[in-house]
Every structure is written in structure tokens, then in C-alpha cells.
Design an enzyme around this catalytic site. Structure first.
Site, PDB file in Angstrom:
ATOM      1  N   TRP A  17       3.893  11.016  -0.605  1.00  0.00           N
ATOM      2  CA  TRP A  17       4.251   9.599  -0.493  1.00  0.00           C
ATOM      3  C   TRP A  17       5.524   9.503   0.354  1.00  0.00           C
ATOM      4  CZ3 TRP A  17       8.863   7.234  -2.314  1.00  0.00           C
ATOM      5  CH2 TRP A  17       8.959   5.882  -1.963  1.00  0.00           C
TER       6      TRP A  17
ATOM      7  N   GLU B  71      -0.576   8.863  -0.778  1.00  0.00           N
ATOM      8  CA  GLU B  71      -0.342   7.667  -1.605  1.00  0.00           C
ATOM      9  C   GLU B  71       0.116   6.474  -0.774  1.00  0.00           C
ATOM     10  OE1 GLU B  71       2.621   8.362  -4.613  1.00  0.00           O
ATOM     11  OE2 GLU B  71       2.314   6.406  -5.560  1.00  0.00           O
TER      12      GLU B  71
ATOM     13  N   LYS C 246       1.198   2.288  -0.283  1.00  0.00           N
ATOM     14  CA  LYS C 246       2.087   1.355  -0.965  1.00  0.00           C
ATOM     15  C   LYS C 246       2.119   0.029  -0.218  1.00  0.00           C
ATOM     16  CE  LYS C 246       6.637   1.245  -3.045  1.00  0.00           C
ATOM     17  NZ  LYS C 246       7.692   2.032  -3.634  1.00  0.00           N
TER      18      LYS C 246
ATOM     19  N   ASP D 221      -1.740   4.208  -6.943  1.00  0.00           N
ATOM     20  CA  ASP D 221      -0.662   3.911  -7.894  1.00  0.00           C
ATOM     21  C   ASP D 221      -0.845   2.467  -8.331  1.00  0.00           C
ATOM     22  OD1 ASP D 221       1.921   2.887  -8.821  1.00  0.00           O
ATOM     23  OD2 ASP D 221       2.779   4.778  -8.156  1.00  0.00           O
TER      24      ASP D 221
ATOM     25  N   HIS E  67       1.242  -0.368  -6.709  1.00  0.00           N
ATOM     26  CA  HIS E  67       1.383  -0.453  -5.251  1.00  0.00           C
ATOM     27  C   HIS E  67       0.492  -1.485  -4.577  1.00  0.00           C
ATOM     28  CE1 HIS E  67       3.454   3.717  -4.723  1.00  0.00           C
ATOM     29  NE2 HIS E  67       4.048   2.936  -5.607  1.00  0.00           N
TER      30      HIS E  67
ATOM     31  N   HIS F 152      -1.765   7.344 -10.109  1.00  0.00           N
ATOM     32  CA  HIS F 152      -0.412   7.205 -10.612  1.00  0.00           C
ATOM     33  C   HIS F 152      -0.456   6.006 -11.541  1.00  0.00           C
ATOM     34  CE1 HIS F 152       2.408   9.526  -7.680  1.00  0.00           C
ATOM     35  NE2 HIS F 152       1.598  10.313  -8.353  1.00  0.00           N
TER      36      HIS F 152
ATOM     37  N   ASP G 161       6.589  -3.756  -8.263  1.00  0.00           N
ATOM     38  CA  ASP G 161       6.369  -2.325  -8.535  1.00  0.00           C
ATOM     39  C   ASP G 161       7.518  -1.790  -9.389  1.00  0.00           C
ATOM     40  OD1 ASP G 161       5.357   0.263  -8.345  1.00  0.00           O
ATOM     41  OD2 ASP G 161       6.477   0.684  -6.516  1.00  0.00           O
TER      42      ASP G 161
ATOM     43  N   ASP H 269       7.670  -0.092 -12.223  1.00  0.00           N
ATOM     44  CA  ASP H 269       7.564   1.185 -12.926  1.00  0.00           C
ATOM     45  C   ASP H 269       7.987   1.110 -14.392  1.00  0.00           C
ATOM     46  OD1 ASP H 269       6.477   3.183 -11.010  1.00  0.00           O
ATOM     47  OD2 ASP H 269       8.156   2.510  -9.795  1.00  0.00           O
TER      48      ASP H 269
ATOM     49  N   ASP I 265       3.269   7.626 -13.482  1.00  0.00           N
ATOM     50  CA  ASP I 265       4.390   7.417 -12.572  1.00  0.00           C
ATOM     51  C   ASP I 265       5.156   6.165 -12.977  1.00  0.00           C
ATOM     52  OD1 ASP I 265       6.198   7.429 -10.541  1.00  0.00           O
ATOM     53  OD2 ASP I 265       4.806   6.845  -8.957  1.00  0.00           O
TER      54      ASP I 265
HETATM   55  C1  RNT Z   1       6.908   5.384  -5.064  1.00  0.00           C
HETATM   56  C2  RNT Z   1       5.706   6.186  -5.431  1.00  0.00           C
HETATM   57  C3  RNT Z   1       5.943   7.636  -5.711  1.00  0.00           C
HETATM   58  C4  RNT Z   1       7.198   7.869  -6.554  1.00  0.00           C
HETATM   59  C5  RNT Z   1       7.319   9.257  -7.125  1.00  0.00           C
HETATM   60  C6  RNT Z   1       8.688   9.545  -7.637  1.00  0.00           C
HETATM   61  O1  RNT Z   1       6.676   4.048  -5.021  1.00  0.00           O
HETATM   62  O2  RNT Z   1       5.056   5.592  -6.503  1.00  0.00           O
HETATM   63  O3  RNT Z   1       4.818   8.194  -6.271  1.00  0.00           O
HETATM   64  O4  RNT Z   1       7.260   6.987  -7.611  1.00  0.00           O
HETATM   65  O5  RNT Z   1       6.890  10.182  -6.213  1.00  0.00           O
HETATM   66 ZN    ZN Z   2       3.418   6.677  -7.340  1.00  0.00          ZN
END
Ligand code: RNT
Ligand code: ZN
Length: 415
Positions: free
Chosen positions: A182, A223, A225, A256, A259, A283, A291, A293, A323
Site C-alpha cells: 500500500w 491495496e 484507497k 480494505d 477505503h 483488511h 477511513d 480505523d 487493519d
Molecule cells: C492505509 C492502509 C494500510 C495501513 C497499514 C498500516 O490506509 O489501510 O493498509 O493501514 O498498512
Molecule cells: Zn489497509
């Protein structure tokens, strides 16, 4: 009533719908979740002491962050002791264990030898990620898609070396390592040229993947985003970019859950993209309005993700990683809550009378389908999950929380 007695009642209830709970528990034994190591130290790592940057952010200052590799491993061991099943640990390059003063383009498998030893001792697999952020060479906002050939060269070398580290993990541990790329590349404000950075990213990735590595040891994943903090207007590695890239190169795609646009979900993407790519990495995260988390919880989307994996057996082509990074609550609890929620969602999906539901759907009987979908929400899946924990010798409910409090009192609060 004992957990076992409660389980027997639940088993009888599920049997009314043609579901064999023992079979569901058998299926659970094959489920592997990859624990993201970065929940334990707010994505700081140990190679440098740089602030987190690259459009991602942890918020909160709850005491007890792991400050050393040893502390992180102790915390992970505590977490693993509170989870039923088989796990992997997902490392980033910045978690290298070395006293040498080296940069990311000099990393070698030997810098992760102690992690392999630790993984063997704890019976976990390992996954890997190049760390293309929180670094002076990422400060322009571009890494693999930079217009500066020197910057690109640095990150290409780092990613190449990361794949070799992944291969080493796979060989040593007997299960493939998923190495996930990523990059945070993008712009805060509207770009003029949306094409050139994407062409450079494509070329950089081709160079990184040039050396063939046996997927028995290392699986390459990419990955996408939508945006990051300070990267709101343009992301080089967008969803369409990586869909096309993973499809044309036949590599793994990472989805993810944070994302995409706020109402866009990955549960519907899972069965779609797997028509075109050979492998998926998830993820699992929880975006709250952006986003963000947040810690994963058993919400509607997590249930739908699990169903997408289980219903067509797509779980066999999917690696499940978590994640998220919440620094506002006890970090051990953050891990445990998210993994238990994910396991519960998967178990719940295995407890659905899938064949019957598919049958009524194919007959166009949407009345029975809806009635049953609602009824399933009321069935005692929690009791089945408790029994699963008990079978694995893992603490249940309040006992698990008490254990977390004990560890906090004796260990993390003293940091
Ligand atoms: C970032 C991505 C990525 C990170 C990690 C730490 O938006 O989601 O995967 O969160 O690699
Ligand atoms: Zn991620």
C-alpha cells in the site's frame, strides 16, 4: 447451566433449520485471521522513531503502548491466549528487529529472524508489508509514483526486499506469507495530470514483481484507497487502478473496508473481484464517516463480509487480515474485540442454512427468504461461540475482560 449444556440447547434450535452446529465448528477450525501488529504501538514500529504520516492517523493517548519489540510480543501473546483458533501476525517493515542503523532499502530476512523464531514458538504464521510511509523519502506525498527517479528507486528496492522477506517467512513457517503493498501517493488538491503518476506506479510495480516467487511462499497483494488525510483530491492507487493491475497481472487484490465512499461496502465486492483475481486479502476495518480505523465490531457489514466469504466458499481464496488502530482504549482489548467480532461473524455465517436459503431464493420465494433472514438474527450464535472458546481453552465474556484488566494492572499500566 454449563457452557456445554447451553450449547446442546442451541444445537437443537439450529437443527430445526437443518443446521449442524458441530459442522459449523469444524469449519471454524480452518479459519485463519491475521492480527495486525500495529494496533499494539499505534503504527510506530521500531526501526526509526518517526511520527506516523502518509494520510493515516491514530487518535487517543491511552496508556500502555508497546515501546519495544519485547513489549509488543508480550502483548501479542496475551491477545493470542484470549482467542480461539489459528492466527497469523501481520508485520510491517518498520518492525524489523535489528540494532544496525539501516534504511528500508537495506532490509534483509535476517532482520526478521527473531520474529520467525517467535512465530514458530507461538504457532502463528507471518504476513508482511513494505512500509512506504512515515519516512523522509515519502515526504513529497509520492513514493512508487514519484516523478523523481531516485525516490522511486528507493521505494522499488524496499518493496523488492519486502517480497524476499515474505518468501523467507513462507519457507520457514510452512504457510504462505501475504506481502501487501500500500502506498499513500496522492495529492491534497486537484491535479493537472492524473495519468502520469499512475503510469509510473504501474511501471514501478512491474519492476518490483519482476522476480517470480513461488506463491507457496509469498503471495503479492496490492491495496487501493480513496483518499487520506491531506490526500483528499487524488490517489494514484485508486480502486480502478488496482482492480486493473491485479487482474492483468493475476496477483492478489487487497480490499480494505475503510477505503471506499462511506456507503460503499466491500462485502459486495468480494464475490465480484474474485471472478477476476486469483486471491483476495481483506483488511477488515471500521470506517466511521471516513477511513477512521475504528475497532471492528459485529455490525451489519461485518456480517455481510463473512457471508460473502462463506456462502460460495470464497474463504478458500481469501486471506483475512485486520487493519485498525485505536489508541483511545486499552490496546489489548482493541485487538481482542476486533478479532472476536470477526470470528463471530464467520461462525454466524457458517450457522446459516445456506442450502435452504439458496433454494428458496432460486424458487423466487422471497417471503420465506426474508422471514428466515430475520429469524436467524435471533438464534443463539453467541452460545455456540462461547462453546468454541471453551473447546480451545479460551476465556469467555467477562472472564476474558477480567484477564485484560489483570494484564493492564500488572503490565501495560506500568509502562
Ligand atoms: C492505509 C492502509 C494500510 C495501513 C497499514 C498500516 O490506509 O489501510 O493498509 O493501514 O498498512
Ligand atoms: Zn489497509
Amino acid at each position: 447451566m454449563s457452557t456445554k449444556q447451553a450449547y446442546e440447547l442451541a444445537k437443537a434450535e439450529y437443527a430445526k433449520y437443518g443446521v449442524d452446529t458441530d459442522k459449523a465448528l469444524e469449519a471454524m477450525e480452518k479459519v485463519v485471521i491475521s492480527l495486525h501488529c500495529w494496533q499494539g504501538d499505534d503504527v510506530r514500529g521500531f526501526l526509526f522513531n518517526d511520527e506516523l504520516s502518509g494520510g493515516i492517523q491514530t487518535t487517543g493517548n491511552y496508556p500502555g503502548r508497546a515501546r519495544t519489540i519485547q513489549e509488543l510480543r508480550n502483548d501479542l501473546e496475551k491477545v493470542l491466549s484470549l482467542l480461539p483458533g489459528h492466527f497469523k501476525v501481520n508485520l510491517h517493515a518498520i518492525y524489523a528487529d535489528t540494532k544496525e542503523k539501516i534504511d528500508l532499502d537495506q532490509l534483509e530476512p535476517k532482520h526478521f529472524a527473531s520474529w520467525v523464531e517467535w512465530a514458530k514458538k507461538n504457532h502463528v504464521g507471518l504476513d508482511f508489508n513494505p512500509t512506504c510511509f512515515s519516512h523522509p523519502k515519502a515526504s513529497s506525498g509520492f513514493t512508487l509514483s514519484s516523478n523523481d527517479p531516485e525516490i522511486r528507486k528507493f521505494w522499488i528496492e524496499h518493496c523488492k526486499r519486502s517480497r524476499k522477506i515474505g518468501e523467507y517467512f513462507g519457507r520457514e513457517l510452512g504457510e504462505p506469507c501475504v506481502t501487501n503493498i500500500w502506498v499513500p501517493d496522492g495529492m491534497k488538491d486537484t491535479p493537472i495530470d492524473r495519468l502520469a503518476p499512475r503510469k509510473r506506479l504501474m511501471e514501478s510495480l512491474d519492476e518490483i514483481l519482476e522476480e517470480k516467487i513461488d506463491p507457496k511462499y509469498n503471495i503479492d497483494s496490492v491495496e487501493s484507497k480513496l483518499f487520506g488525510i491531506g490526500v483528499e483530491s487524488y490517489t494514484t492507487g485508486s480502486n480502478e487502478f488496482y482492480m486493473g493491475y491485479a487482474t492483468s497481472r493475476q496477483i492478489s487484490l487487497t480490499l480494505d473496508s475503510g477505503h471506499f465512499h462511506p456507503t460503499e461496502v466491500i462485502s459486495d465486492k468480494i464475490p465480484t473481484v474474485l471472478l477476476y483475481v486469483p486471491h483476495l486479502l481483506l483488511h477488515v476495518s471500521r470506517p466511521v464517516r471516513w477511513d477512521s480505523d475504528h475497532v471492528v465490531v459485529l455490525d451489519d457489514e461485518l456480517n455481510e463480509i463473512a457471508r460473502s466469504l462463506v456462502r460460495n466458499n470464497l474463504i478458500e481464496k481469501t486471506s483475512i487480515g485486520l487493519d485498525y488502530f485505536d489508541a483511545s482504549i486499552n490496546r489489548i482489548a482493541a485487538w481482542v474485540i476486533g478479532v472476536r467480532a470477526t470470528l463471530t461473524a464467520i461462525l454466524k455465517a457458517y450457522l446459516d442454512p445456506i442450502d435452504y436459503l439458496m433454494k428458496v431464493e432460486n424458487e423466487g420465494n422471497y417471503t420465506d427468504r426474508l422471514f428466515l433472514q430475520e429469524r436467524l438474527k435471533q438464534l443463539p450464535y453467541g452460545v455456540v461461540f462461547d462453546y468454541y472458546c471453551e473447546k480451545h481453552g479460551v476465556k469467555i465474556g467477562q472472564d476474558a475482560l477480567d484477564e485484560i484488566h489483570k494484564y493492564e494492572k500488572e503490565v501495560t499500566s506500568r509502562r
